[in-house]
Design a protein around this motif. Structure first.
Motif, PDB file in Angstrom:
ATOM      1  N   VAL A 109      -1.046 -25.033  68.611  1.00  0.00           N
ATOM      2  CA  VAL A 109      -1.003 -25.515  67.226  1.00  0.00           C
ATOM      3  C   VAL A 109      -1.453 -26.974  67.227  1.00  0.00           C
ATOM      4  O   VAL A 109      -0.992 -27.767  68.063  1.00  0.00           O
ATOM      5  CB  VAL A 109       0.418 -25.384  66.642  1.00  0.00           C
ATOM      6  CG1 VAL A 109       0.494 -26.019  65.261  1.00  0.00           C
ATOM      7  CG2 VAL A 109       0.835 -23.917  66.597  1.00  0.00           C
ATOM      8  N   LEU A 110      -2.336 -27.300  66.302  1.00  0.00           N
ATOM      9  CA  LEU A 110      -2.966 -28.623  66.274  1.00  0.00           C
ATOM     10  C   LEU A 110      -2.532 -29.416  65.042  1.00  0.00           C
ATOM     11  O   LEU A 110      -2.350 -28.838  63.956  1.00  0.00           O
ATOM     12  CB  LEU A 110      -4.489 -28.459  66.244  1.00  0.00           C
ATOM     13  CG  LEU A 110      -5.082 -27.467  67.263  1.00  0.00           C
ATOM     14  CD1 LEU A 110      -6.586 -27.371  67.067  1.00  0.00           C
ATOM     15  CD2 LEU A 110      -4.727 -27.875  68.681  1.00  0.00           C
ATOM     16  N   ALA A 111      -2.389 -30.711  65.221  1.00  0.00           N
ATOM     17  CA  ALA A 111      -2.072 -31.573  64.086  1.00  0.00           C
ATOM     18  C   ALA A 111      -3.218 -31.533  63.080  1.00  0.00           C
ATOM     19  O   ALA A 111      -4.387 -31.703  63.448  1.00  0.00           O
ATOM     20  CB  ALA A 111      -1.840 -33.007  64.557  1.00  0.00           C
ATOM     21  N   ALA A 112      -2.894 -31.316  61.818  1.00  0.00           N
ATOM     22  CA  ALA A 112      -3.929 -31.189  60.787  1.00  0.00           C
ATOM     23  C   ALA A 112      -4.534 -32.531  60.412  1.00  0.00           C
ATOM     24  O   ALA A 112      -5.629 -32.593  59.844  1.00  0.00           O
ATOM     25  CB  ALA A 112      -3.343 -30.519  59.552  1.00  0.00           C
ATOM     26  N   VAL A 189      -2.626 -31.290  70.233  1.00  0.00           N
ATOM     27  CA  VAL A 189      -1.782 -30.109  70.453  1.00  0.00           C
ATOM     28  C   VAL A 189      -0.328 -30.538  70.292  1.00  0.00           C
ATOM     29  O   VAL A 189       0.148 -31.436  70.993  1.00  0.00           O
ATOM     30  CB  VAL A 189      -2.013 -29.498  71.846  1.00  0.00           C
ATOM     31  CG1 VAL A 189      -1.030 -28.356  72.091  1.00  0.00           C
ATOM     32  CG2 VAL A 189      -3.452 -29.012  71.981  1.00  0.00           C
ATOM     33  N   ILE A 190       0.374 -29.899  69.369  1.00  0.00           N
ATOM     34  CA  ILE A 190       1.757 -30.295  69.091  1.00  0.00           C
ATOM     35  C   ILE A 190       2.752 -29.201  69.455  1.00  0.00           C
ATOM     36  O   ILE A 190       3.952 -29.457  69.539  1.00  0.00           O
ATOM     37  CB  ILE A 190       1.934 -30.682  67.606  1.00  0.00           C
ATOM     38  CG1 ILE A 190       1.516 -29.533  66.686  1.00  0.00           C
ATOM     39  CG2 ILE A 190       1.127 -31.956  67.288  1.00  0.00           C
ATOM     40  CD1 ILE A 190       1.847 -29.788  65.210  1.00  0.00           C
ATOM     41  N   GLY A 191       2.292 -27.978  69.661  1.00  0.00           N
ATOM     42  CA  GLY A 191       3.208 -26.888  69.981  1.00  0.00           C
ATOM     43  C   GLY A 191       2.444 -25.589  70.069  1.00  0.00           C
ATOM     44  O   GLY A 191       1.206 -25.597  70.170  1.00  0.00           O
ATOM     45  N   THR A 192       3.184 -24.476  70.042  1.00  0.00           N
ATOM     46  CA  THR A 192       2.536 -23.171  70.130  1.00  0.00           C
ATOM     47  C   THR A 192       3.071 -22.220  69.065  1.00  0.00           C
ATOM     48  O   THR A 192       4.226 -22.328  68.616  1.00  0.00           O
ATOM     49  CB  THR A 192       2.747 -22.536  71.516  1.00  0.00           C
ATOM     50  OG1 THR A 192       4.154 -22.440  71.768  1.00  0.00           O
ATOM     51  CG2 THR A 192       2.067 -23.341  72.608  1.00  0.00           C
ATOM     52  N   VAL A 193       2.228 -21.287  68.705  1.00  0.00           N
ATOM     53  CA  VAL A 193       2.562 -20.274  67.701  1.00  0.00           C
ATOM     54  C   VAL A 193       3.678 -19.368  68.226  1.00  0.00           C
ATOM     55  O   VAL A 193       3.706 -19.019  69.404  1.00  0.00           O
ATOM     56  CB  VAL A 193       1.318 -19.420  67.372  1.00  0.00           C
ATOM     57  CG1 VAL A 193       1.694 -18.204  66.522  1.00  0.00           C
ATOM     58  CG2 VAL A 193       0.264 -20.266  66.678  1.00  0.00           C
ATOM     59  N   GLY A 194       4.579 -19.001  67.335  1.00  0.00           N
ATOM     60  CA  GLY A 194       5.635 -18.056  67.685  1.00  0.00           C
ATOM     61  C   GLY A 194       6.074 -17.261  66.470  1.00  0.00           C
ATOM     62  O   GLY A 194       5.295 -17.103  65.504  1.00  0.00           O
ATOM     63  N   SER A 195       7.273 -16.766  66.525  1.00  0.00           N
ATOM     64  CA  SER A 195       7.810 -16.017  65.391  1.00  0.00           C
ATOM     65  C   SER A 195       9.267 -16.383  65.165  1.00  0.00           C
ATOM     66  O   SER A 195      10.042 -15.586  64.656  1.00  0.00           O
ATOM     67  CB  SER A 195       7.666 -14.503  65.617  1.00  0.00           C
ATOM     68  OG  SER A 195       8.315 -14.117  66.817  1.00  0.00           O
TER      69      SER A 195
END
Ligand SMILES: [Zn+2]
Length: 234
Positions: A109-112, A189-195
């Protein structure tokens, strides 16, 4: 005419700095900057004041945001209205406040945009299926999703403050790679996709653009929303 010039100047200033503001559709645009900012008018576009006035929950706004980048590499804005702000979420009597990007768990996940991290759920424990069921039942009974329930649904989150009352939120994350106080650049990169928060929805990035105490899309028609998103992601 003076008001128009003032507005045009303010807009140019705003665009030049890549800043943001919100203009209520309910008041003539010329009034927004020509008056001395009465309590219910729009904020001055070029002033240092945050745009809380005129963007309260339920207020019809035309936000000016950006430029932002898509917070996932190689992705574009979804076209399906169910993935966009203002879509209904019947299971909780709610309204969607963000953009859903379908993606695999673990996707970066990327900073917008550049900004300062103001929330990063480095310590996080998810709620249980039973807790979700009880919260959704309560939401159905009261006819809307309480804010505390929304916050749990969002799961593990990162919020980035871009100034001028604009904050982007990255929601349902699997992991976070930043801490509160970090300054990040566009595309970091700030984190990763999850649920997290709502595993029933499957892995995806729920991305919100908050403006004051409201969100981009609040009260907009589909056509207005499409234009606002095009403006935000040029
Ligand atoms: Zn969502």
């Amino acid at each position: 005419m003076q008001a128009r010039i003032a507005l045009a100047g303010a807009l140019a200033f705003t665009l030049a700095l890549g800043l943001v503001a919100a203009v209520p559709l309910s008041s003539p645009r010329g009034d927004a900057t020509a008056t001395a900012t009465p309590p219910h008018s729009a904020p001055a576009l070029a002033s240092a004041g945050p745009p809380e006035a005129g963007v309260g929950r339920g207020t019809r706004v035309r936000p000016r945001v950006g430029p932002l980048r898509i917070p996932l590499a190689g992705e574009s804005l979804p076209a399906d209205a169910v993935l966009l702000p203002e879509a209904t979420r019947d299971y909780r009597s709610g309204i969607h406040e963000g953009v859903d990007f379908p993606a695999r768990a673990g996707t970066a996940v990327l900073a917008a945009a550049a900004g300062r991290v103001v929330r990063a759920d480095t310590e996080f424990s998810d709620w249980t299926a039973n807790e979700r069921a009880a919260a959704f039942q309560e939401a159905l009974e009261v006819g809307h999703t309480p804010e505390r329930t929304l916050d749990r649904i969002r799961g593990r989150q990162i919020w980035i403050d871009h100034g001028k009352g604009v904050v982007t939120r990255y929601v349902h994350l699997e992991s976070v790679a930043v801490a509160v106080g970090d300054h990040v650049g566009t595309g970091a990169v700030i984190g990763t996709v999850g649920s997290s928060g709502y595993p029933e929805g499957g892995p995806h990035l729920h991305f919100e653009i908050r403006i004051g105490d409201s969100y981009l899309g609040n009260g907009l028609t589909p056509a207005e929303l499409a234009r606002a998103l095009r403006d935000a992601f040029p």
